[in-house]
Design a protein around this motif. Structure first.
Motif, short mmCIF file in Angstrom:
data_model
loop_
_atom_site.label_atom_id
_atom_site.label_comp_id
_atom_site.label_asym_id
_atom_site.label_seq_id
_atom_site.Cartn_x
_atom_site.Cartn_y
_atom_site.Cartn_z
N ASN A 182 -5.44 3.98 -3.93
CA ASN A 182 -4.79 2.71 -3.76
C ASN A 182 -5.41 2.02 -2.53
N GLY A 183 -5.98 2.51 -1.67
CA GLY A 183 -6.79 1.93 -0.64
C GLY A 183 -7.88 1.16 -1.33
N LEU A 184 -8.44 1.79 -2.28
CA LEU A 184 -9.63 0.98 -2.98
C LEU A 184 -8.97 -0.33 -3.90
N ILE A 185 -7.94 0.11 -4.64
CA ILE A 185 -7.32 -0.96 -5.26
C ILE A 185 -6.80 -2.25 -4.36
N ILE A 215 -3.21 -8.32 -8.17
CA ILE A 215 -4.29 -7.42 -8.71
C ILE A 215 -4.88 -8.17 -9.82
N SER A 216 -6.19 -8.40 -9.89
CA SER A 216 -6.89 -9.12 -11.09
C SER A 216 -6.61 -8.32 -12.15
N HIS A 217 -6.70 -8.88 -13.50
CA HIS A 217 -6.55 -8.62 -14.57
C HIS A 217 -7.38 -7.39 -14.87
N ILE A 218 -8.77 -7.49 -14.52
CA ILE A 218 -9.61 -6.29 -14.69
C ILE A 218 -9.45 -4.99 -13.91
N SER A 219 -8.94 -5.25 -12.67
CA SER A 219 -8.44 -4.24 -11.85
C SER A 219 -6.99 -3.63 -12.37
N GLY A 220 -6.33 -4.50 -13.09
CA GLY A 220 -5.16 -4.01 -13.57
C GLY A 220 -5.32 -3.18 -14.69
N TYR A 267 0.85 -1.29 0.07
CA TYR A 267 0.01 0.02 -0.01
C TYR A 267 0.82 1.29 -0.12
N VAL A 268 1.78 1.38 0.87
CA VAL A 268 2.84 2.44 1.02
C VAL A 268 3.60 2.69 -0.54
N SER A 269 3.73 1.38 -0.95
CA SER A 269 4.74 1.57 -2.19
C SER A 269 3.89 2.06 -3.24
N TYR A 270 2.69 1.39 -3.60
CA TYR A 270 1.80 2.10 -4.47
C TYR A 270 1.45 3.60 -4.29
N GLU A 295 -8.81 -5.43 -0.54
CA GLU A 295 -8.82 -6.98 -0.18
C GLU A 295 -7.49 -7.29 0.23
N HIS A 296 -6.57 -6.85 -0.21
CA HIS A 296 -4.99 -7.04 0.46
C HIS A 296 -4.97 -6.66 1.69
N LEU A 297 -5.49 -5.35 2.01
CA LEU A 297 -5.44 -5.00 3.40
C LEU A 297 -6.11 -5.85 4.20
#
Length: 328
Positions: free
Chosen positions: A160-163, A185-190, A106-109, A166-168
């Motif tokens: 990035n919180g939204l993207i 990160i799924s293909h659609i989200s990507g 999250y911080v990196s993104y 699920e990981h958070l």
């Protein structure tokens, strides 16, 4: 003779631990040295940019404030992201726990998105300075720029919180054993991320700089005509320093695009974006190296940065009234 000892466990006390693939000492030592050097160089160079712009009052301009914001994000990349990513790939294990597994991506993104946002703001700033200097001097103030920088960082944190929502919530959902930190990160989200955080902003930057290039060429012709004729009633043109700044920042953006383009290869190839991909480390480090390249470009093309470095290294900035030194 090196003894790698074969595969071992990341956490020997846990039966569910992942296996570690230790590197030979002859390979590990140079790689750790290179990692430490790149990280330290990135932090040092960006810290020098931050000190220069913050200390010298003459550098407190809207454009330099944007450069300051960019340097802050690049410094944190060198201070946190580079060492953590280096440790991940050197040790072939995630040793920092579940919380850090959730927060590190999250911080990196956020930092990388903020860098891209700063680049867009820099493009707009240069476009207005070159193409509409009268509007620029009256509308682009330090306060307005600070507001836009804050909005840029806030949008980066939210997006990035939204993207990575699920990981958070569940950072180990793709981990097959204890000692992995897999971000997917799924293909659609990507694809959505590709257009929102790369294609759209980069299109804006390229279009604005093409426009700036055309205007700079026309202004150079006007200036040449003014030196030949006695009439000086031509329309206002940008200062030579503004055109030079636009050229330098154009180089910064070109390097930025070259470093960031490879990262989006999985989305373009129709794959999920995951740090578990065999080639992801290469894509990631190409992108991270951009944080080290920016201050090197400043040192090559900005005279004020070279002068500031001289004053910093000779400790002239410790003298009274050094903030008022003419550096431009």
């Amino acid at each position: 003779m090196d003894d790698t000892g074969g595969p071992t466990l990341c956490f020997p006390d846990l039966n569910s631990s992942c296996r570690r693939l230790p590197r030979p000492r002859s390979d590990a030592a140079p790689l750790y040295t290179l990692l430490a050097f790149v990280s330290l160089l990135t932090v040092t160079l960006n810290l020098l940019v931050i000190i220069s712009i913050s200390h010298f009052r003459q550098l407190h301009t809207p454009t330099n404030t944007l450069l300051l914001s960019l340097a802050v994000s690049d410094l944190v990349v060198g201070l946190l992201v580079m060492p953590i990513e280096g440790l991940r790939y050197m040790e072939t294990c995630w040793l920092l726990g579940r919380l850090m597994c959730a927060l590190t991506p999250y911080v990196s993104y956020c930092l990388l998105s903020a860098s891209l946002g700063n680049m867009v703001l820099i493009s707009i700033d240069r476009y207005l300075a070159i193409c509409d200097p009268l509007l620029y001097s009256s509308k682009i103030t330090l306060t307005n720029v600070i507001i836009f920088i804050c909005l840029c960082w806030a949008c980066s944190l939210l997006y990035n919180g939204l993207i990575l929502m699920e990981h958070l919530r569940w950072p180990d959902r793709f981990s097959s054993c204890h000692g992995e930190c897999v971000v997917v990160i799924s293909h659609i989200s990507g694809i959505v991320d590709l257009f929102i955080t790369f294609v759209g902003p980069c299109t804006v930057m390229v279009v604005l700089y093409l426009r700036v290039f055309v205007v700079v060429i026309s202004q150079v012709r006007v200036i040449r005509l003014q030196t030949v004729t006695t009439a000086v009633t031509a329309a206002p043109t940008a200062k030579k320093s503004e055109r030079k700044a636009a050229r330098t920042l154009g180089i910064v953006i070109a390097v930025f695009l070259m470093c960031f383009c490879p990262y989006y290869y999985p989305s373009l190839a129709g794959e999920d974006t995951s740090n578990n991909l065999s080639y992801f480390a290469v894509l990631s480090w190409i992108m991270l190296m951009n944080s080290c390249m920016n201050p090197l470009i400043y040192a090559l093309f900005y005279r004020w940065f070279r002068k500031a470095l001289k004053l910093i290294f000779t400790l002239e900035i410790l003298k009274p009234h050094s903030r008022e030194v003419k550096i431009l």
